[in-house]
Scaffold this motif. Structure first.
Motif, mmCIF file in Angstrom:
data_model
loop_
_atom_site.group_PDB
_atom_site.id
_atom_site.type_symbol
_atom_site.label_atom_id
_atom_site.label_comp_id
_atom_site.label_asym_id
_atom_site.label_seq_id
_atom_site.Cartn_x
_atom_site.Cartn_y
_atom_site.Cartn_z
ATOM 1 N N VAL A 12 0.913 -1.148 0.058
ATOM 2 C CA VAL A 12 -0.182 -0.026 0.013
ATOM 3 C C VAL A 12 0.853 1.092 -0.141
ATOM 4 O O VAL A 12 1.450 1.597 0.942
ATOM 5 C CB VAL A 12 -0.832 0.112 1.435
ATOM 6 N N ILE A 13 1.029 1.746 -1.220
ATOM 7 C CA ILE A 13 2.128 2.964 -1.482
ATOM 8 C C ILE A 13 0.905 4.015 -1.640
ATOM 9 O O ILE A 13 0.192 4.278 -2.603
ATOM 10 C CB ILE A 13 2.926 2.766 -2.681
ATOM 11 N N SER A 14 1.402 5.153 -0.735
ATOM 12 C CA SER A 14 0.238 6.403 -0.976
ATOM 13 C C SER A 14 1.309 7.619 -1.062
ATOM 14 O O SER A 14 2.354 7.697 -0.506
ATOM 15 C CB SER A 14 -0.714 6.470 0.036
ATOM 16 N N ARG A 15 0.573 8.529 -1.706
ATOM 17 C CA ARG A 15 1.274 9.871 -1.973
ATOM 18 C C ARG A 15 0.063 10.827 -1.986
ATOM 19 O O ARG A 15 -0.955 10.723 -3.098
ATOM 20 C CB ARG A 15 2.394 10.116 -2.848
ATOM 21 N N ASP A 16 0.007 12.066 -1.432
ATOM 22 C CA ASP A 16 -0.802 13.357 -1.716
ATOM 23 C C ASP A 16 -2.474 12.388 -1.688
ATOM 24 O O ASP A 16 -3.119 12.787 -2.474
ATOM 25 C CB ASP A 16 -0.638 13.826 -2.910
ATOM 26 N N ASP A 17 -2.647 11.718 -0.790
ATOM 27 C CA ASP A 17 -4.095 10.997 -0.685
ATOM 28 C C ASP A 17 -4.419 10.099 -1.888
ATOM 29 O O ASP A 17 -5.678 9.753 -2.329
ATOM 30 C CB ASP A 17 -5.239 11.931 -0.463
ATOM 31 N N CYS A 18 -3.491 9.707 -2.674
ATOM 32 C CA CYS A 18 -3.555 8.781 -3.831
ATOM 33 C C CYS A 18 -2.828 7.424 -3.523
ATOM 34 O O CYS A 18 -1.704 7.685 -2.780
ATOM 35 C CB CYS A 18 -3.137 9.438 -5.143
ATOM 36 N N TYR A 19 -3.220 6.410 -4.173
ATOM 37 C CA TYR A 19 -2.587 4.943 -4.025
ATOM 38 C C TYR A 19 -2.318 4.561 -5.352
ATOM 39 O O TYR A 19 -2.727 4.722 -6.365
ATOM 40 C CB TYR A 19 -3.495 4.054 -3.248
ATOM 41 N N ASP A 107 -12.156 7.797 -4.093
ATOM 42 C CA ASP A 107 -13.164 8.094 -4.830
ATOM 43 C C ASP A 107 -13.098 7.421 -6.197
ATOM 44 O O ASP A 107 -14.430 6.899 -6.793
ATOM 45 C CB ASP A 107 -13.761 9.393 -4.815
ATOM 46 N N THR A 108 -11.956 7.223 -6.812
ATOM 47 C CA THR A 108 -11.851 6.714 -8.214
ATOM 48 C C THR A 108 -11.345 5.149 -7.836
ATOM 49 O O THR A 108 -11.962 4.420 -8.797
ATOM 50 C CB THR A 108 -10.372 7.513 -8.816
ATOM 51 N N LEU A 109 -10.857 5.046 -6.984
ATOM 52 C CA LEU A 109 -10.418 3.410 -6.691
ATOM 53 C C LEU A 109 -11.540 2.594 -6.493
ATOM 54 O O LEU A 109 -11.758 1.263 -7.159
ATOM 55 C CB LEU A 109 -9.595 3.134 -5.415
ATOM 56 N N ALA A 119 -10.542 -5.103 -3.768
ATOM 57 C CA ALA A 119 -12.003 -4.380 -3.635
ATOM 58 C C ALA A 119 -12.168 -4.242 -2.193
ATOM 59 O O ALA A 119 -12.792 -3.356 -1.525
ATOM 60 C CB ALA A 119 -13.068 -5.034 -4.294
ATOM 61 N N LEU A 120 -12.082 -5.633 -1.516
ATOM 62 C CA LEU A 120 -12.310 -5.530 -0.078
ATOM 63 C C LEU A 120 -11.672 -4.478 0.955
ATOM 64 O O LEU A 120 -12.004 -3.799 1.808
ATOM 65 C CB LEU A 120 -12.328 -6.884 0.534
ATOM 66 N N PHE A 121 -10.261 -4.632 0.417
ATOM 67 C CA PHE A 121 -9.432 -3.465 1.097
ATOM 68 C C PHE A 121 -9.700 -2.356 0.993
ATOM 69 O O PHE A 121 -9.981 -1.405 1.709
ATOM 70 C CB PHE A 121 -7.915 -3.923 0.777
ATOM 71 N N VAL A 122 -9.975 -1.745 -0.422
ATOM 72 C CA VAL A 122 -10.555 -0.181 -0.872
ATOM 73 C C VAL A 122 -11.854 -0.251 0.056
ATOM 74 O O VAL A 122 -11.914 1.095 0.547
ATOM 75 C CB VAL A 122 -10.821 -0.374 -2.142
ATOM 76 N N GLU A 123 -12.772 -0.955 0.148
ATOM 77 C CA GLU A 123 -14.049 -0.911 0.808
ATOM 78 C C GLU A 123 -13.635 -0.520 2.457
ATOM 79 O O GLU A 123 -14.210 0.374 3.057
ATOM 80 C CB GLU A 123 -14.857 -2.015 0.921
ATOM 81 N N HIS A 124 -12.594 -1.287 3.046
ATOM 82 C CA HIS A 124 -12.139 -0.850 4.461
ATOM 83 C C HIS A 124 -11.475 0.405 4.399
ATOM 84 O O HIS A 124 -11.981 0.958 5.328
ATOM 85 C CB HIS A 124 -11.096 -1.981 4.515
ATOM 86 N N LEU A 125 -10.814 0.920 3.559
ATOM 87 C CA LEU A 125 -10.222 2.225 3.460
ATOM 88 C C LEU A 125 -11.393 3.172 3.326
ATOM 89 O O LEU A 125 -11.048 4.361 4.277
ATOM 90 C CB LEU A 125 -9.363 2.352 2.309
ATOM 91 N N VAL A 126 -12.277 3.126 2.813
ATOM 92 C CA VAL A 126 -13.444 4.236 2.568
ATOM 93 C C VAL A 126 -14.076 4.093 3.883
ATOM 94 O O VAL A 126 -14.479 5.237 4.408
ATOM 95 C CB VAL A 126 -14.285 3.589 1.376
ATOM 96 N N SER A 127 -14.363 2.880 4.432
ATOM 97 C CA SER A 127 -15.288 2.871 5.989
ATOM 98 C C SER A 127 -14.342 3.590 6.896
ATOM 99 O O SER A 127 -14.795 4.330 7.738
ATOM 100 C CB SER A 127 -15.511 1.681 6.061
#
Length: 140
Positions: A12-19, A107-109, A119-127
Motif C-alpha cells: 500500500v503505497i500512497s502519496r497526496d491521498d492517492c494510492y 473515490d476513483t479506486l 476491492a475488499l481492502f478499498v471498501e475498508h479504507l473508505v469505511s
C-alpha cells in the motif's frame, strides 16, 4: 477448502491521498483487474523481504520502509491470504509485469475493476475514512 494457505503481500503505497495500483496482465488470475502491487512470499521469506523483492521486480522501486499490516483478506477460490502492508518507497515506478499503473484517490479506486481482495481492502479504507470524517464532524 485448501489445506495449505499461501501468504501474499500487497504494498500500500500512497502519496497526496492517492494510492499506487497496477492492472494485472490478462493471462493471470484476475487478469485485467487492478491491484495493489505485490505477490506470493517464497518459502521462509519474511514479509519485508518479499515486499522488497516484488516491488523491485514488478515496478523497479526501492523500499524505504515496511510498516504495519493494514488489512488481511482471503482470495476466494484460491489458497492465498493477502496482507495489505503500508510501504514507503523511493524512485519512479516502471512497468515490467503489469499492463498499466496509476495513482488514484479512494473515490476513483472504488470505481475501478479491482481484484476481489483489493476491492475488499478499498471498501475498508473508505469505511475508515468515513468513520474519521464522522468523528471530525461530531467534534466540530
Amino acid at each position: 477448502m485448501h489445506d495449505e494457505t499461501i501468504p501474499v503481500v500487497a504494498a500500500v503505497i500512497s502519496r497526496d491521498d492517492c494510492y499506487l495500483v497496477a492492472r494485472r496482465p490478462d493471462h493471470k488470475r484476475h487478469g485485467g483487474r487492478w491491484e495493489f502491487p505485490g505477490g506470493k512470499l517464497k518459502p521462509n521469506e519474511s514479509k519485508e523481504r518479499g515486499i522488497r523483492r516484488e516491488l523491485s521486480e514488478e515496478l523497479r522501486l526501492e523500499v524505504v520502509s515496511v510498516e504495519e499490516t493494514l488489512y488481511s483478506a482471503d482470495d476466494k477460490g484460491a489458497p492465498f491470504i493477502i496482507e495489505f502492508v503500508k510501504v514507503a518507497v523511493q524512485g519512479i515506478p516502471e512497468l515490467s509485469e503489469h499492463s498499466e499503473m496509476g495513482w488514484f484517490g479512494l473515490d476513483t479506486l472504488v470505481l475501478l475493476p479491482l481484484a476481489p481482495a483489493d476491492a475488499l481492502f478499498v471498501e475498508h479504507l473508505v469505511s475508515v475514512r468515513d468513520e474519521r470524517n464522522s468523528l471530525k464532524d461530531q467534534n466540530s
